[in-house]
Design an enzyme around this catalytic site. Structure first.
Site, PDB file in Angstrom:
ATOM      1  N   GLY A 379       0.802  -1.213   0.000  1.00 37.64           N
ATOM      2  CA  GLY A 379       0.000   0.000   0.000  1.00 37.64           C
ATOM      3  C   GLY A 379       0.836   1.264   0.000  1.00 37.64           C
ATOM      4  O   GLY A 379       1.984   1.305  -0.463  1.00 37.64           O
ATOM      5  N   SER A 380       0.271   2.331   0.571  1.00 37.25           N
ATOM      6  CA  SER A 380       0.834   3.676   0.450  1.00 37.25           C
ATOM      7  C   SER A 380       2.170   3.864   1.146  1.00 37.25           C
ATOM      8  O   SER A 380       2.815   4.907   0.976  1.00 37.25           O
ATOM      9  CB  SER A 380      -0.163   4.697   1.003  1.00 37.25           C
ATOM     10  OG  SER A 380      -1.377   4.644   0.288  1.00 37.25           O
ATOM     11  N   SER A 381       2.620   2.890   1.916  1.00 36.10           N
ATOM     12  CA  SER A 381       3.913   3.044   2.589  1.00 36.10           C
ATOM     13  C   SER A 381       5.067   3.158   1.601  1.00 36.10           C
ATOM     14  O   SER A 381       6.158   3.602   1.970  1.00 36.10           O
ATOM     15  CB  SER A 381       4.150   1.870   3.548  1.00 36.10           C
ATOM     16  OG  SER A 381       4.010   0.635   2.874  1.00 36.10           O
TER      17      SER A 381
END
Length: 698
Positions: A379-381
Site C-alpha cells: 500500500g501507500s507506505s
C-alpha cells in the site's frame, strides 16, 4: 720378483671376495629360513592374533560455536550430554549380528519407538525368520518368475501377514528402534542410537561394554537456547547431512554421520561454527569373546568459532511481546489468520536489531521467518519511492502540484484517493497519502497527460512498458522487488505482478500491485533515512575464536564492516524534500494522531492496501474485503538511528468489527521500547529451562 708379488696380491683379493660372497650367502639363507619359519610354522598364530586385534579410529564431533547478541549475551549455547553410539566395523557386518547387539542393549536404555514404521517392522520380522519360514512366505511358482534376489526379498517382505505385524511386542519394537538406528550408520563412523542418555543408563551401559561390540558412550552436545523461542527460527537448525548435499560435504572433509547447519544462520555460517573434531583411536585385542587388552588414544577437539550477532536480545524480547499482545488484542478484527510482522534496523549500518512475527488462525505461533519470506502488497507506505521516482524521471519536481480528483480510464473502475484533495504538492501528497498524485506520476511517465474522463491521453503499449521498467528499476534501488543481501542462505525477493496494463501501472505507484517482504520494506525506508545509501542488512557482525572464559569473548577472526549496496540515483535535494514529507506524515498527516508529540521525532509513511480474502468451504465459501496495514519510518528525523517496518495483513474493513491503526500501535510501542533501552537496560530475560534443539537424524 715383482711379477711374483702381483700374483700373490691377486690371489689374496680373490680369497677375500669368496669369503664375502660366502657370508652374504649365509645371511640370505638365514633370512629365507626365518621367513619360511614365520610363514609356515608361526603364520597361523600371527593370522589368529591379527584377526583378534581391531584398530578403529572415531572422529567425534566437537561442540559448535556459540552465538552472542550485540551486547555479549549468549543466545545460542551448547549443552554437553552423553550419547550411546554404534560403530559398524565393516560394511559386511551381517544384520543378524547387529540385531543380536540391539537385543542385548534394549534392557539397558529407554528408547523411543515413534520413528518405527511398518516397513521397519516387516524387515525385522523377516530377519528373525528361519530359512524355511521365509521360503514358505512365497510360493515356488511366484519365485520362479523373479529375476533377482532383491525382487525376491521385496516379495517376501510384502507377503508377511498383517496380523503378524500387528502382534509385534513392545519389547520387539524397542529392539527394532535400536536396530534401525544402528543400520543407518556407516562403516567406522559412530552412529547415534540415543542422545541425552541418563546417568543411570550411562553407568549400566559402561558396565556391559565388553559384551556390546561396537557400542560406546561419547561426549556429545545439543544446541541450547537460553531465551527460548526469542528469534529462535533465525538461528537455524542442525541435522545429519542431507542426501542431496552428501557429496558436497564429503569433498570438504566431513564424515557421513556429521551434524551440519541446515537452515538460516547455522547453515550460512557452517564453516565458522563447525568444531574441530576429536580423534579417538581404539586398539582392542580379543581372545575368543573376551577383550584381553584395550588401548585408547585421544586427540582433543576444539569448539567451533563464535558469532557476534547484530541482534539486541532485550529489544527482541520486547518487540515479540508487543507484536504478540497486539495480535491477540486485535484478534476479532482479522478476516481469517491473525498475523503481524515487524523489523527494526539501524539505517546507517544495516544492522538488524530485532525481527518478530506471529501468525495463526487458531493457536498463535511465532513466525519470525515471515519477515524475509512472506510477501504482501504494502500500500501507500511505498509512496516515498513513488515521489522520488517522479522527481528522477523529470515528470515532477519539488513543489509540483497535481489536481487530486477521480481518474476515469477506459474499462477501469474510477481511481481516486481516500478523499478528494484538489490541488496539492508533493509534501502534502505524502502527508495526506494522496493516491491521485502518484497516479499522475505513473501516467506522465507513460506519456499520459490526463485531462478528461475516458481519455486515452497519449500513452502507447511501448510507453507503458517503458514506464513499468523505469518504475521498477527505480524501486529496486531502494530494495523493493530485489535481493536485500541479508546474510541468510535463502529469502524472498518479492513478487512482480503479471499483467502490465495501464490500470495496474497506477496500482504499482501506490503499492497495490507488486508484493514485497517486510524486510524489503524496512530496507527501503532505511535507504531514505540514510540519505539514499542502501545498506546491506546483516545479522552477524563478527566471527571470534572460542573463548575458554565464559565471561569473555575470544579474539576477533573476522569483522564484517557495514556494506553499501548502492546509492540511489537521485539528488540530495530531492531526497531531503521527501524526508520532509515523511516528517509531515507524523506531525500533521495520517499518523499524527499517534506520533505528533513523540519526543523521538519520527518520520514515516502509513499504508493500507486493499485485499480480498476467501473464507469458508462449499456453500459457505465467500470473499471478504479487508486491508493490509503497514507503517514504515525512522527516528530521530534529523539523525536517524533506527528504521522500522510493521505489516499487519488482512484486517477487516467493517468499522464496527475492525480496528484501525494496529500497525501504528505496534510501531509506537516498538520505538518507545528502543528509546527506553537507551536509558535503562536490565538485560534480556532467560527462560526457566533453556530449550534444547531436537536433532533431525533422518
Amino acid at each position: 720378483m715383482k711379477k711374483k708379488n702381483k700374483q700373490k696380491k691377486k690371489n689374496h683379493l680373490t680369497f677375500r671376495l669368496n669369503v664375502l660372497f660366502f657370508v652374504v650367502f649365509l645371511l640370505f639363507s638365514g633370512l629365507i629360513l626365518r621367513l619360511g619359519f614365520v610363514q609356515i610354522v608361526e603364520g597361523e598364530s600371527f593370522v589368529s592374533e591379527l584377526a583378534s586385534t581391531t584398530n578403529s579410529t572415531a572422529r567425534i564431533d566437537a561442540p559448535r560455536g556459540v552465538m552472542y547478541d550485540r551486547f555479549g549475551n549468549v543466545v545460542v549455547d551448547n549443552q554437553l550430554e552423553l550419547s550411546v553410539t554404534y560403530t559398524n566395523p565393516s560394511r559386511t557386518t551381517k544384520a543378524q549380528t547387529m540385531l543380536d547387539i540391539a537385543k542385548d542393549l534394549e534392557p539397558l536404555i529407554d528408547i523411543d519407538t515413534d520413528r518405527v514404521i511398518e516397513r521397519d517392522i516387516r524387515d525385522y520380522i523377516l530377519i528373525n525368520m528361519t530359512e524355511k519360514e521365509r521360503y514358505e512366505l512365497v510360493s515356488r511358482e511366484e519365485r520362479s518368475k523373479l529375476e533377482s534376489a532383491s525382487e525376491e526379498y521385496q516379495l517376501e517382505v510384502e507377503s508377511i501377514p498383517q496380523e503378524q505385524i500387528d502382534s509385534i511386542s513392545e519389547k520387539d519394537l524397542r529392539v527394532l528402534a535400536i536396530f534401525r538406528e544402528m543400520a543407518r550408520g556407516y562403516a567406522n563412523s559412530p552412529q547415534r542410537i540415543k542422545q541425552r542418555i541418563t546417568e543411570e543408563e550411562a553407568h549400566v551401559i559402561s558396565e556391559n561394554l565388553d559384551r556390546l561390540p561396537g557400542i560406546d558412550i561419547l561426549r556429545d552436545s545439543s544446541r541450547s537456547y537460553p531465551y527460548g523461542d526469542a528469534f529462535r527460527s533465525f538461528f537455524g537448525s542442525t541435522s545429519t547431512i542431507p542426501r542431496e548435499k552428501l557429496d558436497y560435504y564429503l569433498s570438504r572433509g566431513y564424515d557421513r554421520s556429521d551434524l551440519v547447519g541446515t537452515s538460516f544462520l547455522e547453515a550460512q555460517y557452517e564453516e565458522a561454527l563447525r568444531g574441530k573434531k576429536a580423534v579417538v583411536e581404539s586398539i582392542m585385542e580379543r581372545q575368543g569373546s573376551k577383550t584381553i587388552d584395550k588401548e585408547v588414544k585421544e586427540r582433543l577437539g576444539q569448539r567451533g568459532n563464535d558469532l557476534v550477532l547484530t541482534i539486541d536480545m532485550e529489544l527482541q524480547q520486547k518487540l515479540e511481546d508487543i507484536v504478540e499482545y497486539e495480535v491477540r488484542k486485535t484478534g476479532y478484527s482479522y478476516i481469517k489468520d491473525r498475523s503481524a510482522y515487524a523489523v527494526l534496523m539501524n539505517p546507517r549500518t544495516g544492522d538488524i536489531l530485532a525481527m518478530a512475527g506471529f501468525t495463526g488462525e487458531g493457536e498463535l505461533r511465532t513466525d519470525h521467518i515471515g519477515n524475509v519470506n512472506n510477501m504482501y502488497e504494502m500500500g501507500s507506505s511505498v509512496k516515498a519511492a513513488s515521489v522520488l521516482t517522479g522527481f528522477q524521471s523529470g515528470v515532477a519536481q519539488p513543489g509540483t502540484s497535481f489536481n487530486d480528483r477521480p481518474i476515469i480510464l477506459p474499462s477501469t473502475e474510477p481511481k481516486k484517493s481516500w478523499r478528494t484533495f484538489g490541488w496539492l504538492d508533493d509534501r502534502r501528497a505524502l502527508e495526506q497519502s494522496s493516491n491521485v498524485y502518484m497516479f499522475e506520476i505513473g501516467m506522465r511517465m507513460a506519456n499520459c497527460h490526463y485531462t478528461a474522463p475516458n481519455t486515452r491521453c497519449g500513452w502507447t503499449t511501448g510507453s507503458i512498458d517503458r514506464a513499468y521498467n523505469e518504475v521498477r528499476n527505480s524501486f529496486s534501488q531502494f530494495g523493493l522487488g530485489t535481493e536485500t543481501g541479508i546474510d541468510l542462505p535463502s529469502y524472498s525477493s518479492g513478487l512482480i505482478g503479471g499483467s502490465e496494463i495501464p490500470g495496474n501501472l497506477l496500482d504499482l505507484m501506490i503499492g497495490q500491485y507488486d508484493n514485497y517482504t517486510p524486510l524489503q520494506l524496512a530496507q527501503y525506508i532505511a535507504t531514505v533515512a540514510n540519505d539514499g545509501y542502501r545498506m546491506e542488512p546483516r545479522l552477524v557482525r563478527e566471527i571470534r575464536e572460542p573463548s575458554t572464559n565464559p565471561n569473555e569473548q575470544g579474539a576477533i577472526i573476522q569483522k564484517f564492516e557495514p556494506k553499501i549496496l548502492n546509492r540511489v540515483d537521485m539528488s540530495d535535494a530531492h531526497i531531503n524534500r521527501v524526508q520532509q514529507g515523511l516528517r509531515d506524515v507524523m506531525t500533521r498527516g495520517t499518523a499524527s494522531g499517534m506520533f505528533a508529540n513523540a519526543p523521538y521525532q519520527p518520520a514515516g509513511k502509513t499504508g493500507t492496501a486493499e485485499v480480498t480474502v476467501t473464507v469458508g468451504q462449499g456453500e459457505n465459501r465467500r470473499s471478504i474485503a479487508g486491508n493490509t496495514q503497514s507503517l514504515v519510518g525512522y527516528a530521530p528525523y534529523n539523525n536517524p538511528e533506527i528504521a522500522f517496518a510493521v505489516i499487519v495483513p488482512d484486517i477487516k474493513l467493517d468499522s464496527r468489527g475492525g480496528r484501525a491503526g494496529v500497525a501504528q500501535e505496534i510501531s509506537k510501542k516498538a520505538l518507545e521500547a528502543y528509546f527506553d533501552l537507551q536509558d535503562v537496560r536490565n538485560g534480556p530475560t532467560p527462560v526457566d529451562e533453556p530449550i534444547l534443539e531436537e536433532i533431525n537424524i533422518d
